[in-house]
Every structure is written in C-alpha cells, then in structure tokens.
Design a protein around this motif. Structure first.
Motif, PDB file in Angstrom:
ATOM      1  N   PHE A  79       0.837  -1.208   0.000  1.00 54.01           N
ATOM      2  CA  PHE A  79       0.000   0.000   0.000  1.00 54.01           C
ATOM      3  C   PHE A  79       0.870   1.254   0.000  1.00 54.01           C
ATOM      4  O   PHE A  79       0.642   2.193  -0.780  1.00 54.01           O
ATOM      5  CB  PHE A  79      -0.916   0.007   1.228  1.00 54.01           C
ATOM      6  N   CYS A  80       1.889   1.266   0.846  1.00 55.88           N
ATOM      7  CA  CYS A  80       2.758   2.446   0.941  1.00 55.88           C
ATOM      8  C   CYS A  80       3.506   2.709  -0.367  1.00 55.88           C
ATOM      9  O   CYS A  80       3.664   3.862  -0.785  1.00 55.88           O
ATOM     10  CB  CYS A  80       3.759   2.269   2.088  1.00 55.88           C
ATOM     11  N   LEU A  81       3.949   1.643  -1.022  1.00 58.59           N
ATOM     12  CA  LEU A  81       4.707   1.810  -2.259  1.00 58.59           C
ATOM     13  C   LEU A  81       3.822   2.280  -3.406  1.00 58.59           C
ATOM     14  O   LEU A  81       4.284   2.998  -4.295  1.00 58.59           O
ATOM     15  CB  LEU A  81       5.413   0.503  -2.621  1.00 58.59           C
ATOM     16  N   LEU A  82       2.583   1.867  -3.405  1.00 62.11           N
ATOM     17  CA  LEU A  82       1.670   2.354  -4.431  1.00 62.11           C
ATOM     18  C   LEU A  82       1.400   3.844  -4.257  1.00 62.11           C
ATOM     19  O   LEU A  82       1.143   4.559  -5.228  1.00 62.11           O
ATOM     20  CB  LEU A  82       0.366   1.571  -4.397  1.00 62.11           C
ATOM     21  N   VAL A  83       1.484   4.315  -3.012  1.00 59.24           N
ATOM     22  CA  VAL A  83       1.257   5.732  -2.733  1.00 59.24           C
ATOM     23  C   VAL A  83       2.542   6.542  -2.859  1.00 59.24           C
ATOM     24  O   VAL A  83       2.557   7.626  -3.450  1.00 59.24           O
ATOM     25  CB  VAL A  83       0.653   5.910  -1.322  1.00 59.24           C
TER      26      VAL A  83
END
Length: 308
Positions: A19-23
């Motif tokens: 999730f963090c990497l997609l953001v």
C-alpha cells in the motif's frame, strides 16, 4: 524493524508495504523491507516484479523502482536462475524460445519495460539508464547478442526520429554505438555488420550516423539536442580516423612515401567530414529562426574544440 520483518506472519507487512509503495514509491525504506522479506523467503519474486510494473504504470520515472528491479536480478534471479513461478516467466516472456536461459529472458523483458516507460514520460532518463544497465548485462551473455544489438540499433533510430528533443534517448544511442565498437574490438561480436548490416567498420558506422543526424537537423530545425549529439559523433569519428592507421614499431622508420600516404588518407577523410560541417553551418546561418542561433553555436564549437 528487523523483528517485525521476521515475524511468524509476514502478511500484514506485505500488505502495508504494498500500500505504501503504491502511494509513495520514492521511499527507499519500504523497498528495503521487501528486500528483507524476499531474502527470508516470505515473499515471492514474481509478486515484487508485478508490483514494480504496477508502480511504473503510475510513476514511470521512479528511480527507486528501477533500482529495486536491478537488486532483484543480482540478488534473487541471477544466483537462482529458475523463476519462482510460471506467472513470472510469462510476465517477462517476449517471444523467445521456451528453452532460453531465464536470466536472459528477464533482461529482454527489461528492454521492453524501458521502451514502455520511456514512452510514458518525456525525458525519462531513469528508464534510459536502466536500459544501459540491461545492455551491459546482455553483453556478458554473447549467445544471441548480435540480434539484440541489431534490434536495439533499429529501435533507437525509430525513437530518435520521433523524439528529436530528448537528450536521454540520444545519449543512449551514443553509448550503444560505443558499445558495438567495443564488443567487436574485444571479439565478443565477430563483425560490426552482424549488428549493423550497413556498416563494415567503425568509421562507416559513425559516418552513417552523421548523415542520419544531419537529415534530422534539416527536417526538424531548432532542436539543440540534435546538435549536441552531432558533436559527440564528430569527436568519435575524429578519434577513429586518427587511430585508423596502425603504428608499426620497427627499428627504422617507414618509407616517407608510405607515411605520407597514410596521413593524407586520414586527412582527406577528416577534411571531407569538416567540409560537410561547414556546409551544414552555412545552411543554418541562412535561416531566420532559432536554427541560425544553433548554427552559430555549432560553428563556435567547431572552432574552439576541433580548431576548424
């Protein structure tokens, strides 16, 4: 952090980092956590390959993604050639035979990713730098290298014709030409013609590139990147011509007539190239557009650098 990565159930960490990497894919800490998960066997490599492709579809100029894919190759794929799952193999299959070495198939897939991301973002120098890295890795795997170099040479020319202002693609072209000459000199490629059928020698290669570059300058006036690229080509051609005649170390000097013949041949070829530059500059100076300014700068460079 290390304790949480090695926890009995890594699923929450996998979901959280994904999730963090997609953001925010620019944060290297998240990629480092997934590296630890990969090394501990808590994450399959194909999952990260798919994730990086997804991130690149959103942010094609993200340097950290390309760095992570390099890390995957050097630390996961290269030490252990078989890919972790059929889905990973199909993700990077680009028409190669089923018996092809997996690492080479991965690298060929990286070339396609570089083309795709370069198309998605203007002057995507991270994609072009990654493409250079791929070329270096493929150069260490001679089987099929001639076909790859030939395809890259043709693909670069197609790219340059439609992206005449992009320095990144032109810089890659310069590196590709230099790599081809080096591979032939080192015997990795038998002949230059195997990669570039129209060129039988480095001199022919660079003369052809100068003609191609001039056609673009005249067809698409006012693009400084083309002139900068041309100067690199001229310097390479000058170096090739100056070293064209082999130096024979003998007890006595060569006959004056032979020595003069070699020098005159080199000077004649270089003079022909310089006459072409003068003609190009004169045509640029006859215009009233930005092309005239670029022509004046090119004439100034010829005078200061090549002493023309």
């Amino acid at each position: 952090m290390h304790t949480s990565v090695c926890a009995p159930d890594p699923a929450p960490m996998l979901r959280w980092t994904q999730f963090c990497l997609l953001v925010a894919p620019e944060v290297a800490t998240f990629w480092n956590i997934r590296k630890q998960l990969l090394q501990h066997g808590s994450l399959l490599v194909d999952a990260d390959l798919h994730l990086t492709r997804l991130v690149l579809s959103r942010k094609p100029k993200c340097m950290e993604v390309f760095q992570h894919r390099k890390w995957l190759f050097h630390h996961i794929l290269a030490p252990c050639p078989p890919l972790s799952s059929p889905s990973c193999a199909s993700d990077h299959h680009n028409g190669s035979g089923p018996d092809e070495e997996p690492n080479r198939r991965f690298l060929l897939g990286e070339l396609e990713i570089c083309r795709w991301t370069a198309d998605k973002h203007q002057n995507n120098y991270h994609a072009w730098n990654h493409r250079l890295w791929v070329l270096q890795q493929l150069a260490e795997r001679p089987p099929g290298l001639a076909e790859v170099c030939c395809a890259e040479y043709e693909a670069c020319h197609r790219w340059v014709r439609t992206h005449v202002s992009e320095h990144s693609g032109l810089h890659y072209m310069q590196q590709l030409l230099a790599t081809l000459v080096t591979l032939v000199a080192e015997g990795v490629l038998p002949t230059l013609a195997e990669a570039v059928p129209s060129a039988t020698s480095p001199k022919d290669l660079y003369c052809t590139e100068l003609e191609f570059n001039r056609s673009l300058i005249e067809q698409y006036p006012g693009h400084e990147a083309l002139f900068c690229h041309r100067r690199v080509l001229l310097q390479q051609l000058q170096d090739i011509l100056l070293h064209a005649a082999p130096v024979h170390r003998t007890a006595s000097p060569p006959p004056p007539a032979l020595k003069r013949s070699c020098v005159e041949t080199v000077n004649s070829e270089w003079s022909t190239a310089l006459l072409s530059e003068r003609d190009l500059v004169n045509k640029c100076l006859q215009t009233d557009s930005y092309q005239k300014t670029l022509g004046e700068r090119h004439a100034h460079w010829l005078s200061n650098v090549l002493a023309v």
